[in-house]
Write an enzyme that holds these catalytic residues in place. Sequence first.
Site, PDB file in Angstrom:
ATOM      1  N   GLU A 191       1.466  -0.533  -4.808  1.00  0.00           N
ATOM      2  CA  GLU A 191       0.550   0.478  -5.330  1.00  0.00           C
ATOM      3  C   GLU A 191       1.296   1.591  -5.558  1.00  0.00           C
ATOM      4  O   GLU A 191       2.065   2.406  -4.861  1.00  0.00           O
ATOM      5  CB  GLU A 191      -0.300   0.813  -4.264  1.00  0.00           C
ATOM      6  CG  GLU A 191      -1.363   1.902  -4.519  1.00  0.00           C
ATOM      7  CD  GLU A 191      -2.208   2.307  -3.617  1.00  0.00           C
ATOM      8  OE1 GLU A 191      -3.602   2.909  -3.745  1.00  0.00           O
ATOM      9  OE2 GLU A 191      -1.685   2.372  -2.403  1.00  0.00           O
ATOM     10  N   ASP A 210       0.887  -1.224  -0.010  1.00  0.00           N
ATOM     11  CA  ASP A 210       0.112  -0.177   0.063  1.00  0.00           C
ATOM     12  C   ASP A 210       0.945   1.509  -0.041  1.00  0.00           C
ATOM     13  O   ASP A 210       1.886   1.473   0.658  1.00  0.00           O
ATOM     14  CB  ASP A 210      -0.977   0.015   1.248  1.00  0.00           C
ATOM     15  CG  ASP A 210      -1.891   1.049   1.146  1.00  0.00           C
ATOM     16  OD1 ASP A 210      -2.660   1.010   0.328  1.00  0.00           O
ATOM     17  OD2 ASP A 210      -1.875   1.782   2.200  1.00  0.00           O
TER      18      ASP A 210
END
Length: 702
Positions: A416, A381
Amino acid sequence: MIRQGRLFHDMTLDYLRPMEPKSGSKVYLYFRCGTKEADKIFIIWESTEETREIVMRKYETEDQFDYYQTSVRIPKSGGIIYYYFRIESGDERVYYDRTGATYSVPTANRFRLIPDFSTPEWAKGAVMYQIFVDRFRNGDPSNDVLTNEYYYVNGKSVHEDNWRKDPDPYGADIRTFHGGDLQGVIDKLGYLKGLGVEVIYLNPIFVSPSNHKYDTQDYDHIDPHYGRIVFDVGELLTDSNDNRNATRYINRVTNLRNLEASDALFAKLVEEAHKLGIRVILDGVFNHCGSFNKWMDKEGIYEDRDGYEKGAFVSKESPYKEYFKFSSDRWPNNEDYEGWWGFNTLPKLNYEGSKKLEEYILGIAKKWVSAPYYADGWRLDVAADVGHSEEYNHRFWKKFREAVKEANPNALILAEHYGNAMPWLMGGEWDTVMNYDGFMDPVSNFFTGMEKHSDEFHEELIGNVGAFWQSMQKAGIEAFSENSYFTAMNELSNHDHSRFLTRTNGVVGRSSNRGCRAADEGISKAVMRQAVILQMTWPGAPTIYYGDEAGVCGFTDPDNRRTYPWGLEDVELIDFHKKMINIRRSSTELKTGSLVKLDAGDNVLAFGRFNRTCATMVVINRSEYETVCEIDVEPLGIPSEAKLLKVMESTSRGFRSDPLNYNVKNGKLVRVYGPLSAVVLQYNRITAVNEEAFWSTNFFRM
């Protein structure tokens, strides 16, 4: 004369062997041109040790092509190598780089070879499936979050009994739970196997108070609400908003029996998935944690409990104080800590201030890809945000890669990232990224004109083939080597953006101002099928966001997190996905083959994937009108006289997968394409040769 459409080289196995060479090894390079169209072909090779101009030798002629070859030794010192080609025919000179043929000497767009960089073979071209666990399947109601179990973000937890109820658009959804869990995933592994899924990507599953779980409370354990609750005592939080009184929640998520049982269930999930040939990757949120985290403990979940130290929020003497960045000296209950994007529920982790924190997270990275869990990798993330400087960020990810690959050399590291990821994709950090710039954005623009949150509509981008190729090519050249490109996560939808099927209606808005039902109105399944055909034939790892295959709609977060519609699925759309996934998985060129643009005119997107044996041609007519196209198929290595087999055709009325042959004449395919149609055609050299031999042998017997 050099016909530029016949020139070809890329860094796939047919043109670079091995694809992932090591320092000090010999690498073989190949180049294709039209038969007798080149007098000489040179490769200009620029390594850390030297720049060389090497004459390639012609080693093979097949159909209308000559193939040239050379070999080069990679320096033992390693380092990035750049190269390009020069093709000479009489007085004509043409250069070839990553953009194709050019009359200018290449500089920025040279081929880039990174020795010693490899990505997992299993991930190259793999079909992935993303699961937002709470909304997928409730397999064990006994572990459900209860109404009034605890207090979080201005309200108490809610158990939603109505599985089909839409997410609350006004903020309450974050603490609303439908009961999806790991047992539900286990129960539906057969469904995923039947769909053709090869990899499951789970949104975060570690202990956390939210349904999205991007606010980790405990990295060491799976959340018992997703796992198993075998010990369950205490009162619900009814009249108080103080989580120190949330005894039921505290006992559920801190009891070691529950935590160990939940960890064991995850191990079982991975084991059962592996038996079916399905990999499992985890979501790692290492930039920030949650205010509930045992290191911060703002909510008092762990205070005065056996086995837990004081959290940094409540004590200046906490062993975790340096895990966070405080701007004042106001203990106890120091509110002045750095939060990611200013959110105090998401304390940013302060790696530069604590070597112990860094070592702990690296241990977590190893733990979950090792025995007894054996996860197959990490999705990271907001990976570029980790740390407080770019310099530290790169140092951290180098250490992270070393730790993960030491524990599990075949683990995937997928980040990401928005924007150019090249600095992290040089071989020592990430394997690849979620492909926003090089897939989701240009695909959404071309098919729907919609920005991926449904916040903007740009009609001029619908069917704009030039803009599509420009975006795709720019992102591909800037960021990727082939091994990263083939493992890039290519999504139409995910948990952060509106559902693709909703984007096909061209409605700008969110559920907070439009209402959830507006996301379902005016959608086009024909456009959705076009996009899926592109997704399943494009380089990378096509990733289905749970429910997309079943017709789920939704504006952006939280409406994109609707429950999977078990029993109410769009079975026709699921069948279409199955057939397209089967085409992908049975066609080697769609996994790791070359990509070439084909010219088909305005509003018609045409491209091919190919290797020396097989070719797949895709033609997509995004316009509302029927069109006739004459397309040159020779760039795919297809002979000038050949047969192409149609394996899928989607139109405005539906789809068909019954096989039908089309003839190539003089290197061209002439065919009618209906409005909002997409066609997949294939050529197999071995089949074609065998068929030709059959007819020549049996003609006079029939």
